[in-house]
Design an enzyme around this catalytic site. Structure first.
Site, mmCIF file in Angstrom:
data_model
loop_
_atom_site.group_PDB
_atom_site.id
_atom_site.type_symbol
_atom_site.label_atom_id
_atom_site.label_comp_id
_atom_site.label_asym_id
_atom_site.label_seq_id
_atom_site.Cartn_x
_atom_site.Cartn_y
_atom_site.Cartn_z
ATOM 1 N N ALA A 232 37.788 36.759 39.874
ATOM 2 C CA ALA A 232 39.188 37.040 40.184
ATOM 3 C C ALA A 232 39.446 38.152 41.202
ATOM 4 C CB ALA A 232 39.939 37.372 38.889
ATOM 5 N N ALA A 233 38.556 39.111 41.339
ATOM 6 C CA ALA A 233 38.865 40.268 42.199
ATOM 7 C C ALA A 233 39.063 39.837 43.657
ATOM 8 C CB ALA A 233 37.729 41.286 42.102
ATOM 9 N N PRO A 234 39.961 40.524 44.368
ATOM 10 C CA PRO A 234 40.750 41.694 43.958
ATOM 11 C C PRO A 234 42.067 41.360 43.250
ATOM 12 C CG PRO A 234 41.101 41.275 46.275
ATOM 13 C CD PRO A 234 40.096 40.245 45.821
ATOM 14 N N GLY A 235 42.300 40.099 42.965
ATOM 15 C CA GLY A 235 43.454 39.739 42.151
ATOM 16 C C GLY A 235 44.582 39.046 42.872
ATOM 17 N N GLY A 236 44.396 38.700 44.140
ATOM 18 C CA GLY A 236 45.457 38.010 44.875
ATOM 19 C C GLY A 236 45.841 36.695 44.232
ATOM 20 N N ASP B 131 35.548 39.465 36.453
ATOM 21 C CA ASP B 131 34.725 39.851 37.596
ATOM 22 C C ASP B 131 33.497 40.556 37.051
ATOM 23 O OD1 ASP B 131 35.045 39.914 40.768
ATOM 24 O OD2 ASP B 131 33.870 41.651 40.130
ATOM 25 N N ASP C 169 30.033 38.197 34.039
ATOM 26 C CA ASP C 169 29.471 37.237 34.988
ATOM 27 C C ASP C 169 29.946 35.846 34.575
ATOM 28 O OD1 ASP C 169 27.808 35.409 36.354
ATOM 29 O OD2 ASP C 169 26.144 36.829 36.405
ATOM 30 N N CYS D 169 36.209 30.357 50.885
ATOM 31 C CA CYS D 169 36.776 30.719 52.188
ATOM 32 C C CYS D 169 35.697 30.553 53.258
ATOM 33 C CB CYS D 169 37.336 32.137 52.183
ATOM 34 S SG CYS D 169 36.155 33.397 51.649
#
Length: 453
Positions: A264-268, A287, A315, A386
């Site tokens: 999930a990080a950084p949470g966007g 995370d 993990d 990405c």
């Protein structure tokens, strides 16, 4: 880095210092943001600093080719090389700055960061460039090698893209790969409407253009939006338009009650999920690093969505043994090579190899394979990256489906119905499609067991 300890608000000095740190391993976006926060810069100086830093990194291989005849085998300090690259960048790409001004400013930076001798050396190099000009890339006879130098991309990456997409499509993609990244935001609909955010930004002299890629999204110009009151108040967050697509693809209907964001990080995307669901929905965000979990919490607090999000250091490959719960939706936005982010993080092109890509694909499959055990019957997994390389995208999905006959690939849906005529269920977004980051999104649905029908 120069050995001299110099504090300066001169954007050209800061650019050279920043470039030297990035060349030494720092991340461009983080380093640049830190420098901007630490110095009192006008908006014009912030723009120049940002342009110089990204421009040099994006075109580094081209500049190396151009500079080579002038420096020969002479060993020069890394920061001096960055200074010369920044001067060449201004000469070739910033047509509003006269050559004599570029030379004078660059020589002054050499004196500030070095000494009189450095200034003389830089003066001699720049004047030679001014007299002789820069050699043409047409001198490079091998087409792929020439394309590599022109676009500042490693040969292996170009060859891989051509093998996967064909030469014409690859060239079209690479035509835009060094364009300046656009500044895009997502409206936090928990606190404000699209119109209210438009008005709030207009009050602060920003210009907004509604996104044609994602819902509740805008392209913003006119300044550093992360410094705006609207950002501080949590009315919006910075996020690339294509990065909003995985959450849009999750089909978050009112029947969805439990959601896992596996990386999930950084949470966007976590906060995007939170603003898209009702009050009675729980989101578990994982995370592997505690400091990144803190980033998720910080973003959630600023956007006022903390009550929906439960964070945990874990993990994602350990989900089946550590979490005794089934989820209606799982987002698997996996760690990847990031080659879809070349505009935003241009330095990654220089330090990653095909072996890195293959290692990442193995990790990605392990994560997807593991979390799939915690999906409810008829539940969905959205897998996203990405990157623009099929090893981390289509190949991972194909491998997963070969192992999991209880899942099927269903069409990826987005709010703007992107690429409606595509022949495949997955969604590939390339950097030249919409001038966004490159992204891949696949939607997997768990079949209802036949014995329960």
């Amino acid at each position: 880095m120069s050995d001299k300890r110099v504090y300066s608000d001169n954007p050209r000095v800061l650019a050279v210092q920043t470039l030297a740190k990035i060349k030494n391993g720092a991340y461009s976006n983080l380093q640049l943001n830190q420098v901007i926060k630490q110095h009192q810069l006008s908006e014009a100086d912030k723009r120049l600093l940002t342009t110089l830093v990204y421009g040099v990194i994006q075109h580094r291989m081209t500049f190396e080719y151009w500079l080579a005849p002038f420096v020969g085998d002479k060993k020069i300090d890394a920061w001096v090389r960055e200074l010369l690259y920044s001067a060449i960048f201004q000469m070739k790409f910033l047509d509003k700055i006269p050559e004599h001004a570029i030379f004078n400013e660059s020589i002054e930076v050499a004196k500030i960061l070095g000494h009189v001798g450095t200034g003389k050396y830089v003066t001699a190099i720049l004047h030679n460039i001014g007299r002789q000009g820069l050699r043409s890339t047409s001198d490079i006879k091998e087409p792929i090698q020439r394309l590599s130098i022109e676009r500042s991309l490693p040969i292996w990456l170009i060859e891989e893209l051509i093998s996967q997409n064909g030469e014409e499509t690859t060239r079209a993609m690479l035509e835009t790969i060094n364009d300046a990244p656009q500044q895009s935001i997502r409206v936090n609909t928990t606190l404000a409407s699209d119109k209210e955010v438009e008005q709030a930004l207009a009050t602060e002299k920003f210009t907004t253009v509604k996104s044609r890629v994602a819902a509740h999204a805008y392209i913003v110009s006119g300044g550093h939006v992360a410094g705006s009151k609207a950002f501080h108040d949590g009315l919006l967050t910075l996020q690339d338009e294509s990065a909003m697509l995985p959450v849009e693809s999750m089909r978050l209907t009112e029947n969805v009650k439990t959601i896992l964001d596996a990386a999930a990080a950084p949470g966007g995307k976590t906060t995007q999920i939170a603003q898209s669901v009702g009050e009675n929905v729980t989101i578990t965000a994982l995370d592997i690093h505690e400091h990144k979990i803190k980033l998720i919490r910080s973003n959630a607090e600023r956007l006022h969505v903390t009550e929906k999000i439960h964070t945990r250091v874990l993990d994602a490959r350990k989900v089946p043994t550590e979490i005794d719960q089934k989820f209606d939706r799982i987002l698997v936005d996996v760690p990847c090579s990031g080659f879809g982010l070349l505009r935003r993080k241009p330095e990654i092109r220089y330090d990653k190899t095909l072996a890195d890509v293959e290692n990442l694909a193995h990790l990605q499959f392990e994560i997807l394979d593991s979390v799939s055990q915690n999906v409810t019957d008829n539940g969905m997994i959205v897998y996203s990256t990405c990157t623009i390389l099929r090893q981390e995208n289509d190949d991972v999905i194909t491998k997963f489906l070969l192992k999991h006959s209880d899942f099927e690939l269903v069409p990826t849906q987005t709010s703007k119905n992107l690429k409606p005529n595509r022949s495949e269920n997955v969604l590939h977004v390339y950097p030249n499609d919409y001038q966004t980051d490159g992204f891949f999104v696949a939607t997997l649905q768990r079949k209802i067991p036949t014995d329960s029908v």
